[in-house]
Each structure stands twice: as C-alpha cells, then as structure tokens.
Design a protein around this motif. Structure first.
Motif, mmCIF file in Angstrom:
data_model
loop_
_atom_site.group_PDB
_atom_site.id
_atom_site.type_symbol
_atom_site.label_atom_id
_atom_site.label_comp_id
_atom_site.label_asym_id
_atom_site.label_seq_id
_atom_site.Cartn_x
_atom_site.Cartn_y
_atom_site.Cartn_z
ATOM 1 N N GLY A 66 0.795 -1.225 0.000
ATOM 2 C CA GLY A 66 0.000 0.000 0.000
ATOM 3 C C GLY A 66 0.824 1.271 0.000
ATOM 4 N N LYS A 67 2.125 1.147 0.302
ATOM 5 C CA LYS A 67 2.944 2.371 0.275
ATOM 6 C C LYS A 67 3.014 2.935 -1.135
ATOM 7 N N ALA A 68 2.788 2.094 -2.146
ATOM 8 C CA ALA A 68 2.846 2.578 -3.529
ATOM 9 C C ALA A 68 1.615 3.418 -3.866
ATOM 10 N N PHE A 108 1.888 -6.324 8.679
ATOM 11 C CA PHE A 108 2.168 -4.989 9.199
ATOM 12 C C PHE A 108 3.671 -4.794 9.362
ATOM 13 N N HIS A 109 4.208 -3.846 8.600
ATOM 14 C CA HIS A 109 5.648 -3.583 8.550
ATOM 15 C C HIS A 109 6.042 -2.311 9.275
ATOM 16 N N GLY A 110 7.352 -2.095 9.319
ATOM 17 C CA GLY A 110 7.882 -0.826 9.822
ATOM 18 C C GLY A 110 9.014 -1.080 10.781
ATOM 19 N N CYS A 207 12.108 -10.725 4.022
ATOM 20 C CA CYS A 207 13.242 -9.907 3.620
ATOM 21 C C CYS A 207 12.809 -9.063 2.434
ATOM 22 N N HIS A 208 13.552 -8.023 2.175
ATOM 23 C CA HIS A 208 13.216 -7.147 1.035
ATOM 24 C C HIS A 208 14.539 -6.671 0.469
ATOM 25 N N VAL A 209 14.723 -6.877 -0.844
ATOM 26 C CA VAL A 209 16.035 -6.513 -1.391
ATOM 27 C C VAL A 209 16.077 -5.127 -1.995
ATOM 28 N N GLY A 210 14.966 -4.626 -2.477
ATOM 29 C CA GLY A 210 14.985 -3.300 -3.091
ATOM 30 C C GLY A 210 13.800 -3.124 -4.008
ATOM 31 N N SER A 211 13.808 -1.996 -4.704
ATOM 32 C CA SER A 211 12.665 -1.641 -5.527
ATOM 33 C C SER A 211 13.148 -1.347 -6.942
ATOM 34 N N GLN A 212 12.204 -1.370 -7.904
ATOM 35 C CA GLN A 212 12.531 -1.092 -9.315
ATOM 36 C C GLN A 212 13.670 -2.008 -9.800
ATOM 37 N N ILE A 246 9.384 -12.530 0.447
ATOM 38 C CA ILE A 246 10.599 -11.954 -0.146
ATOM 39 C C ILE A 246 10.434 -10.483 -0.573
ATOM 40 N N GLY A 247 9.403 -9.827 -0.024
ATOM 41 C CA GLY A 247 9.289 -8.375 -0.203
ATOM 42 C C GLY A 247 8.829 -7.967 -1.593
ATOM 43 N N GLY A 248 8.986 -6.681 -1.871
ATOM 44 C CA GLY A 248 8.499 -6.147 -3.152
ATOM 45 C C GLY A 248 9.607 -6.030 -4.161
ATOM 46 N N GLY A 249 9.314 -5.363 -5.249
ATOM 47 C CA GLY A 249 10.452 -4.991 -6.053
ATOM 48 C C GLY A 249 10.484 -5.092 -7.551
ATOM 49 N N PRO A 292 4.437 -6.877 -4.134
ATOM 50 C CA PRO A 292 4.581 -5.918 -5.226
ATOM 51 C C PRO A 292 3.704 -4.688 -4.978
ATOM 52 N N GLY A 293 4.275 -3.529 -5.199
ATOM 53 C CA GLY A 293 3.503 -2.289 -5.111
ATOM 54 C C GLY A 293 3.555 -1.592 -6.456
ATOM 55 N N ARG A 294 4.755 -1.098 -6.786
ATOM 56 C CA ARG A 294 4.971 -0.342 -8.014
ATOM 57 C C ARG A 294 4.436 -1.067 -9.254
ATOM 58 N N LEU A 334 13.557 13.991 -5.730
ATOM 59 C CA LEU A 334 14.223 13.086 -4.793
ATOM 60 C C LEU A 334 15.226 12.152 -5.465
ATOM 61 N N TYR A 335 14.814 11.572 -6.582
ATOM 62 C CA TYR A 335 15.633 10.496 -7.178
ATOM 63 C C TYR A 335 16.029 10.758 -8.627
ATOM 64 N N GLN A 336 15.681 11.930 -9.171
ATOM 65 C CA GLN A 336 15.883 12.177 -10.615
ATOM 66 C C GLN A 336 15.242 11.068 -11.460
ATOM 67 N N ALA A 390 2.321 4.772 -9.088
ATOM 68 C CA ALA A 390 2.955 4.361 -7.828
ATOM 69 C C ALA A 390 3.798 5.500 -7.267
ATOM 70 N N TYR A 391 3.776 5.633 -5.957
ATOM 71 C CA TYR A 391 4.642 6.581 -5.240
ATOM 72 C C TYR A 391 4.486 8.021 -5.722
ATOM 73 N N ASN A 392 3.320 8.379 -6.197
ATOM 74 C CA ASN A 392 3.039 9.782 -6.512
ATOM 75 C C ASN A 392 1.986 10.272 -5.527
ATOM 76 N N SER A 394 0.767 8.666 -3.123
ATOM 77 C CA SER A 394 1.135 8.238 -1.764
ATOM 78 C C SER A 394 2.272 9.068 -1.183
ATOM 79 N N MET A 395 3.042 9.747 -2.033
ATOM 80 C CA MET A 395 4.143 10.588 -1.534
ATOM 81 C C MET A 395 3.810 12.072 -1.660
ATOM 82 N N ALA A 396 2.589 12.392 -2.015
ATOM 83 C CA ALA A 396 2.229 13.793 -2.259
ATOM 84 C C ALA A 396 2.208 14.587 -0.955
HETATM 85 N N1 LLP Z 1 7.795 -4.528 0.738
HETATM 86 C C1 LLP Z 1 8.697 -3.807 1.441
HETATM 87 C C2 LLP Z 1 9.143 -4.308 2.737
HETATM 88 C C3 LLP Z 1 9.191 -2.599 0.918
HETATM 89 O O1 LLP Z 1 10.100 -1.915 1.613
HETATM 90 C C4 LLP Z 1 8.744 -2.136 -0.327
HETATM 91 C C5 LLP Z 1 9.214 -0.869 -0.884
HETATM 92 C C6 LLP Z 1 7.782 -2.905 -1.030
HETATM 93 C C7 LLP Z 1 7.334 -4.102 -0.461
HETATM 94 C C8 LLP Z 1 7.219 -2.494 -2.366
HETATM 95 O O2 LLP Z 1 8.192 -2.454 -3.352
HETATM 96 P P1 LLP Z 1 7.769 -2.215 -4.891
HETATM 97 O O3 LLP Z 1 7.109 -3.483 -5.390
HETATM 98 O O4 LLP Z 1 6.821 -1.080 -4.931
HETATM 99 O O5 LLP Z 1 9.047 -1.946 -5.576
HETATM 100 N N2 LLP Z 1 9.546 5.847 -2.793
HETATM 101 C C9 LLP Z 1 10.386 5.042 -3.662
HETATM 102 C C10 LLP Z 1 10.154 3.564 -3.468
HETATM 103 C C11 LLP Z 1 10.471 3.100 -2.079
HETATM 104 C C12 LLP Z 1 10.175 1.643 -1.909
HETATM 105 C C13 LLP Z 1 10.417 1.216 -0.512
HETATM 106 N N3 LLP Z 1 9.978 -0.101 -0.217
HETATM 107 C C14 LLP Z 1 10.102 5.441 -5.118
HETATM 108 O O6 LLP Z 1 9.307 6.341 -5.339
HETATM 109 O O7 LLP Z 1 10.698 4.876 -6.026
#
Ligand code: LLP
Length: 432
Positions: A66-68, A108-110, A207-212, A246-249, A292-294, A334-336, A390-392, A394-396
């Motif tokens: 949901g953060k996305a 529930f994360h954080g 675990c979560h390795v990263g995004s994009q 295994i998290g998002g990404g 997955p979010g993005r 933030l990230y170009q 994604a992330y627009n 929610s980051m507004a």
């Molecule tokens: N699960 C965890 C534990 C995460 O930390 C994240 C993203 C996700 C899932 C979702 O990842 P996704 O599938 O959306 O890649 N604000 C940045 C992105 C930060 C992502 C942080 N964690 C942006 O606008 O690119």
C-alpha cells in the motif's frame, strides 16, 4: 499504444487513457489530476495471483504494498482480487480497515512501530506483524500478553543483497535500518528470542532486497540466502519456517529506455530457482509471499497538468511550467526519476520540442522532467506525465500550501472520482 496498453492517441489527436480522452477528462475534473486505469490494475493483480499459484505453489500469495498507492477504493479492489496487503503504518492499517479489507490478510511492517501502533494492529486483527527488531519483539510480547492475544509474526531478516538499484531505495543491505542481519549473527539470536517467547507465534521470515528491479538475480540471491538460513534454523532450533516473504520490487517501464518486463516469465524463472534451492538446502518449500507495489499500479496511472507558460532562454533551454509539480510528484526532485511526458492536446504531432517540465513551487528543484521532447506546447495545453500510479499520490504533500489532486478511476469507459480534490478549506482545517 504509448509505452503501456493504457495509453493511446484518438482521432482528435488527443492522448487517451483506458480509452478515454484525457483532454476531456482534464476539462471535466480539472488539473492537476491523477488518473488510474483500474482494469489495468486488476489485470496485474490477476497476473501475479495466477503466476504465484502456478509457479510458487497454491499456498503462495502476492500482498499489495500500500505504500505505492493507498486509498479506500484501492483496498476494496485489492480485496476483490483476493490479494493480501502489506501495510507500513497505522494510517495504512486504518485505511485498509475502513475499506473493509480482510485484516487477517494484512502484513504490518515498519522499523519503528510504536506501542500504540502495535496495540492498534492487534485490535484491528492484523494477520501478521513483521517484527523488525528484538526491542519490538519485547514490546509486542508485553502488549499481546496484556490483551491476552497471541499474534502471528514474521521476522524481518537482512540478507545483505545489493540489488544494483538507486541507493536511496536499497533496503536489503547489511548496513540497513531494517531487520536483523544474517551476516552478523544477529538474525540467529532474533529467531531464538521469538521461538522462546510464549506470547507470539513465529510463522517465518521476511526480507526485502529493493525496488525497481528488472531481473530475477537479486531475488534469486535473496532466496538462496534465506533458504539456507531456513535450513540452518531448522538444524539449530528444530523450527521449519512455513512462510518466506521476499518483499516487493519488480520494476516498471517508465520510459522507452527501460526494458519491457514479462512478469509471469520472471515469476516462473524464480519459481524454478526456488524449487532447485529448496532441494539443494534440503528444506520443504515454504509458502512464498511477495509484496509488489509499483508493478501493480505504476503503469496504470498518469497525471494531467495544464501548461501555464513556455519560456525559451536563448542558448540554454526551454521551460514548460505546469500547474502541479513536486507536491504531487516528488520523485524527480528526490531520485531524478525519468518519466515519459506527452502533450496530451497534441499527441498525434511530432514530439520535437526539447524542454524541461517545471512545477509551480517556489523552488528551483521543483522539476518533473528534464531533457524530454514533447509536441510544442502553448498555454492551456494539457500535459500528461505517464506511469505515475505508484509513489506519486502516496508521496504527495501540501508544500507551498498546494491542495492535493484528485484520483480519478477509469474503468469500462467511465471515469469516477475515487479521492476528491483537496480544497482550500481542507488545507486550513487543522489550523487552530
Ligand atoms: N515490501 C517492502 C518491505 C518494501 O520496503 C517495499 C518498498 C515494497 C514491499 C514495495 O516495493 P515495490 O514493489 O513497490 O518496488 N519511494 C520510492 C520507493 C520506495 C520503496 C520502498 N519499499 C520510489 O518512489 O521509487
């Protein structure tokens, strides 16, 4: 089609989103406005669900991050599609709950859940709490004991993977504020503490390795490390984790320069690797969860703006100023982050006007894109920035006291307001 199936050009030469004329949508709903093709979001949910079922096994499931993108209507859609959800704050929990989302399917994360957050999660019946640290484990145990509850938990483990992505969005390295690292031995004591705690039920690891991330290598490496950890944990404690999250990404195509991604093929390839590694490490295949979010919402969304001025500085560049900017999309600042920009009013014309798209804030860094080319705009044209789902929103923010745009859902040829535009009254509502 422009970049994704959601976007095209109609006979009037206007950009369409989900078959609807974006210039007409801008007239009807005003600008700036976020559009979201919910049929495309549903298609991504279904793709993930069926690929998980086919290649990770029937107990495996995607959990939407949901953060996305977070608002009640979207949680209703995610519930209808049968996905679980990853919530990262009490605000996200409350939104999911208010939407009637089945809270038993929430993770529930954080890295710093307060006592109040943990108590709220228990009161709302959250299915799993992803415990980030021994301090949090202790706090949760106390709160759970006080309530006579026994929450199910996952432990956040840091596998130490560098996904070769943008530094600011790496969260899986050993040097991380998230989770406990395998490499330092802290993950082992974390597991022992959780197993010894009578007030929680340990279901597995996260675990979560990263995004994009565009390819499966970082996920494969993370699974390798995590499955070896599962095997070692079984050996040392007798506990065989039934769940591995295994998290998002998975990444998203923002511009023509990004590769097109075959998500199903990636999940299939990762599934094959997971089977191989389970055999190698001698562990029973756990239920695989991913968040997955993005990749679920980004491509389905775009933002419409109205052009206010076009200024060419001889010998330098042209600025196209629009009626939004970093408050509705802080990602360039933030990230170009690179985006595809289209002059929606002249989408059939050649995109031959090189420019920088500037927002309306009193800040030079308030840019939405640099070095992009669009059909030459003039004041009043509608400009669209694609792949902003994604992330627009929610980051507004309300920087410069700018009201947040509405979210307009597009489905079956109809447009409906899912989140209304903020008013000036909304802006001053909290001021005493
Ligand atoms: N699960 C965890 C534990 C995460 O930390 C994240 C993203 C996700 C899932 C979702 O990842 P996704 O599938 O959306 O890649 N604000 C940045 C992105 C930060 C992502 C942080 N964690 C942006 O606008 O690119």
């Amino acid at each position: 089609m422009i970049l994704h199936p959601t976007y095209d050009v109609n006979a009037a030469g206007h950009l369409t989103a989900a078959g609807l004329d974006t210039v007409e949508l801008a007239r009807e709903f005003g600008t700036p406005a976020y559009l979201l093709d919910t049929d495309a979001v549903r298609a991504m949910c279904r793709l993930y669900k069926s690929a998980f079922h086919d290649f990770f096994g029937p107990a495996s499931t995607p959990a939407f991050a949901g953060k996305a993108l977070c608002y009640k209507g979207l949680y209703r859609l995610i519930a209808e599609e049968g996905l679980a959800a990853d919530c990262v704050s009490p605000g996200e929990l409350v939104t999911a709950h208010a939407a009637g989302f089945p809270m038993a399917k929430v993770f529930f994360h954080g890295n710093n859940k307060t006592d109040a957050d943990l108590a709220l999660a228990l009161d709302l019946g959250v299915g799993h709490i992803v415990v980030d640290s021994p301090d949090e484990l202790e706090a949760l145990a106390q709160i759970a004991a006080g309530k006579g509850a026994k929450p199910r938990i996952l432990l956040r483990i840091t596998p130490g993977i560098d996904p070769h992505t943008h530094k600011k969005i790496i969260t899986g390295n050993v040097d991380s504020k998230f989770g406990m690292a395998i490499a330092t031995g802290q993950a082992d004591s974390f597991v022992k503490a959780a197993l010894a705690c009578p007030f929680v039920t340990l279901d597995g690891f996260h675990c979560h390795v990263g995004s994009q991330i565009f390819d499966i290598e970082p996920f494969r490496d993370a699974c390798d490390i995590m499955l070896a950890f599962l095997a070692r944990t079984r050996q040392t404690t007798g506990f065989e984790a039934p769940v591995l999250n295994i998290g998002g990404g998975f990444g998203v195509r923002y511009t023509e320069r990004d590769p097109a991604i075959d998500y199903r093929a990636n999940i299939q390839a990762l599934g094959t690797e997971i089977d191989r590694m389970c055999a190698l490490h001698g562990v029973k295949k756990p239920a695989i969860l991913m968040e997955p979010g993005r990749s679920i919402v980004a491509a389905a969304g775009c933002t419409l703006y109205t052009v206010g001025s076009v200024k060419t500085i001889p010998g330098f560049r042209s600025y196209v100023s629009v009626d939004g900017g970093m408050p509705d999309n802080p990602r360039y600042a933030l990230y170009q982050s690179a985006y595809t920009v289209v002059n929606a009013s002249r989408a059939a014309e050649k995109a031959a006007f090189p420019c920088t798209v500037a927002g309306r804030c009193c800040e030079s860094g308030d840019l939405l894109a640099e070095d992009v080319s669009v059909a030459k705009p003039s004041r009043g044209d509608i400009l669209a920035v694609l792949v902003t789902g994604a992330y627009n929103y929610s980051m507004a923010s309300n920087y410069n006291r700018i009201p947040r745009p509405p979210v307009i859902e597009l489905s079956g040829g109809k447009a409906t307001v899912a989140v209304r535009r903020e008013t000036y009254d909304d802006l001053i509502r909290l001021d005493v």
